[in-house]
Write a protein that holds these residues in place. Structure first.
Motif, PDB file in Angstrom:
ATOM      1  N   UNK A  77      -7.538 -17.537  -7.204  1.00 44.25           N
ATOM      2  CA  UNK A  77      -7.683 -16.392  -6.300  1.00 44.25           C
ATOM      3  C   UNK A  77      -9.045 -15.707  -6.380  1.00 44.25           C
ATOM      4  N   UNK A  78      -9.813 -15.985  -7.408  1.00 47.85           N
ATOM      5  CA  UNK A  78     -11.158 -15.404  -7.540  1.00 47.85           C
ATOM      6  C   UNK A  78     -12.113 -16.469  -8.082  1.00 47.85           C
ATOM      7  N   UNK A  79     -12.242 -17.596  -7.375  1.00 49.13           N
ATOM      8  CA  UNK A  79     -12.955 -18.750  -7.920  1.00 49.13           C
ATOM      9  C   UNK A  79     -14.452 -18.561  -8.139  1.00 49.13           C
ATOM     10  N   UNK A  80     -15.048 -17.540  -7.573  1.00 54.13           N
ATOM     11  CA  UNK A  80     -16.484 -17.342  -7.737  1.00 54.13           C
ATOM     12  C   UNK A  80     -16.833 -16.495  -8.959  1.00 54.13           C
ATOM     13  N   UNK A  81     -15.860 -15.822  -9.540  1.00 49.32           N
ATOM     14  CA  UNK A  81     -16.143 -14.957 -10.684  1.00 49.32           C
ATOM     15  C   UNK A  81     -16.565 -15.768 -11.908  1.00 49.32           C
ATOM     16  N   UNK A  82     -17.463 -15.215 -12.727  1.00 49.41           N
ATOM     17  CA  UNK A  82     -17.817 -15.903 -13.981  1.00 49.41           C
ATOM     18  C   UNK A  82     -16.599 -16.141 -14.874  1.00 49.41           C
ATOM     19  N   UNK A  83     -15.624 -15.232 -14.838  1.00 50.99           N
ATOM     20  CA  UNK A  83     -14.418 -15.389 -15.656  1.00 50.99           C
ATOM     21  C   UNK A  83     -13.586 -16.602 -15.257  1.00 50.99           C
ATOM     22  N   UNK A  84     -13.795 -17.108 -14.047  1.00 45.39           N
ATOM     23  CA  UNK A  84     -12.978 -18.211 -13.540  1.00 45.39           C
ATOM     24  C   UNK A  84     -13.648 -19.568 -13.675  1.00 45.39           C
ATOM     25  N   UNK A  85     -14.860 -19.627 -14.173  1.00 40.53           N
ATOM     26  CA  UNK A  85     -15.581 -20.896 -14.245  1.00 40.53           C
ATOM     27  C   UNK A  85     -15.039 -21.766 -15.385  1.00 40.53           C
ATOM     28  N   UNK A  86     -15.116 -23.082 -15.242  1.00 40.69           N
ATOM     29  CA  UNK A  86     -14.529 -23.989 -16.240  1.00 40.69           C
ATOM     30  C   UNK A  86     -14.971 -23.699 -17.676  1.00 40.69           C
ATOM     31  N   UNK A  87     -16.244 -23.436 -17.862  1.00 40.63           N
ATOM     32  CA  UNK A  87     -16.747 -23.129 -19.205  1.00 40.63           C
ATOM     33  C   UNK A  87     -16.009 -21.941 -19.808  1.00 40.63           C
ATOM     34  N   UNK A  88     -15.828 -20.902 -19.008  1.00 43.50           N
ATOM     35  CA  UNK A  88     -15.161 -19.703 -19.501  1.00 43.50           C
ATOM     36  C   UNK A  88     -13.674 -19.931 -19.737  1.00 43.50           C
ATOM     37  N   UNK A  89     -13.039 -20.685 -18.850  1.00 41.86           N
ATOM     38  CA  UNK A  89     -11.597 -20.911 -18.986  1.00 41.86           C
ATOM     39  C   UNK A  89     -11.288 -21.753 -20.225  1.00 41.86           C
ATOM     40  N   UNK A  90     -11.909 -22.907 -20.318  1.00 46.88           N
ATOM     41  CA  UNK A  90     -11.578 -23.838 -21.408  1.00 46.88           C
ATOM     42  C   UNK A  90     -12.108 -23.329 -22.749  1.00 46.88           C
ATOM     43  N   UNK A  91     -13.400 -23.060 -22.813  1.00 46.53           N
ATOM     44  CA  UNK A  91     -13.995 -22.622 -24.084  1.00 46.53           C
ATOM     45  C   UNK A  91     -13.475 -21.247 -24.474  1.00 46.53           C
ATOM     46  N   UNK A  92     -13.289 -20.372 -23.491  1.00 49.08           N
ATOM     47  CA  UNK A  92     -12.772 -19.039 -23.794  1.00 49.08           C
ATOM     48  C   UNK A  92     -11.420 -19.081 -24.486  1.00 49.08           C
ATOM     49  N   UNK A  93     -10.500 -19.914 -23.970  1.00 48.24           N
ATOM     50  CA  UNK A  93      -9.181 -20.026 -24.604  1.00 48.24           C
ATOM     51  C   UNK A  93      -9.276 -20.668 -25.988  1.00 48.24           C
ATOM     52  N   UNK A  94     -10.151 -21.657 -26.142  1.00 54.72           N
ATOM     53  CA  UNK A  94     -10.297 -22.275 -27.469  1.00 54.72           C
ATOM     54  C   UNK A  94     -10.872 -21.288 -28.474  1.00 54.72           C
ATOM     55  N   UNK A  95     -11.810 -20.461 -28.046  1.00 58.33           N
ATOM     56  CA  UNK A  95     -12.338 -19.412 -28.936  1.00 58.33           C
ATOM     57  C   UNK A  95     -11.226 -18.416 -29.272  1.00 58.33           C
TER      58      UNK A  95
END
Length: 186
Positions: A77-95
Motif C-alpha cells: 500500500x505504500x511501495x515508494x516509502x523507504x520503509x517498504x524497500x526490500x533492503x529495509x524489509x528483509x534486513x530490518x526484520x533480521x536485525x
C-alpha cells in the motif's frame, strides 16, 4: 534546519463559500486512492498473508506473525516509502530478530521491559544500517515475549520477508497503473 519532519503540505484551493467547518484539519490526509488501486493493493497484501498462513499450515509452524502483516501493508500500500524497500524489509526484520535474541539472552526472556529495550535497540540498529522498517521493532518484541527457537524462527522469518517482497514485486507488474516496486533493491 532539521530533516526530522516533513514540510507541511499546502492547503488545497477551496472555492469561496465552500470552506471546511474545521479548517485546521482540512487537507492533511493523503488523497483517497482510486477504487481499483485500493482493491489491487489490499487483495495483493491479503493474498501474500494467506500464502504465509498456507505455508505455515503445510509445515505445521506459525509463519504469519503480526509484524509481517504490517510489512505486507507497507510493501503493497505504500511501495515508494523507504520503509517498504526490500533492503529495509528483509534486513530490518533480521536485525530485529538479532536484537530480540540478544536481549533475551541476557536473561530477560518474557519481560515487557526487556521487550521495550529490544524494540529500541532494533530501532537504533536499523537507523545505523539505513534499513528503516518499523515492523521490525515488533519482531524483536515477539522474540523477547514468546522465545521462538532461533533455528526454526529465523529461516522462516527470512523466507516470509522474501516472499512479501517478491509478491509486491509481482503485484506491481500485474496492474499497469500500479507504482513499480521496489524503488530500489539494495
Amino acid at each position: 534546519m532539521s530533516t526530522d519532519t516533513a514540510p507541511r503540505p499546502a492547503a488545497p484551493d477551496i472555492p469561496a463559500g465552500r470552506e471546511p467547518r474545521l479548517p485546521w484539519i482540512a487537507g492533511r490526509a493523503p488523497a483517497r486512492p482510486a477504487p481499483g488501486a485500493a482493491f489491487h493493493s489490499v487483495s495483493a497484501a491479503t493474498a501474500a498473508l494467506l500464502g504465509l498462513v498456507a505455508i505455515g499450515a503445510l509445515i505445521h509452524e506459525p509463519v504469519l506473525i503480526p509484524p509481517l502483516a504490517a510489512s505486507a501493508a507497507l510493501v503493497h500500500c505504500a511501495p515508494a516509502l523507504p520503509l517498504a524497500q526490500p533492503r529495509s524489509v528483509v534486513v530490518g526484520h533480521l536485525i530485529g530478530a538479532a536484537a530480540g535474541y540478544a536481549v533475551a539472552a541476557v536473561g530477560a526472556h518474557g519481560s515487557a521491559w526487556a521487550a521495550a529495550v529490544a524494540a529500541g535497540v532494533t530501532l537504533a540498529l536499523n537507523t545505523l544500517a539505513r534499513t528503516p522498517h518499523s515492523p521490525a521493532c515488533a519482531t524483536a518484541v515477539v522474540i523477547v515475549l514468546q522465545a521462538p527457537a532461533p533455528g526454526r524462527f529465523v529461516p522462516l522469518l527470512f523466507g516470509a520477508t522474501a516472499l512479501l517482497v517478491l509478491t509486491a514485486f509481482a503485484a506491481s507488474r500485474i496492474r499497469r497503473a500500479a507504482p513499480k516496486y521496489p524503488a530500489y533493491w539494495w
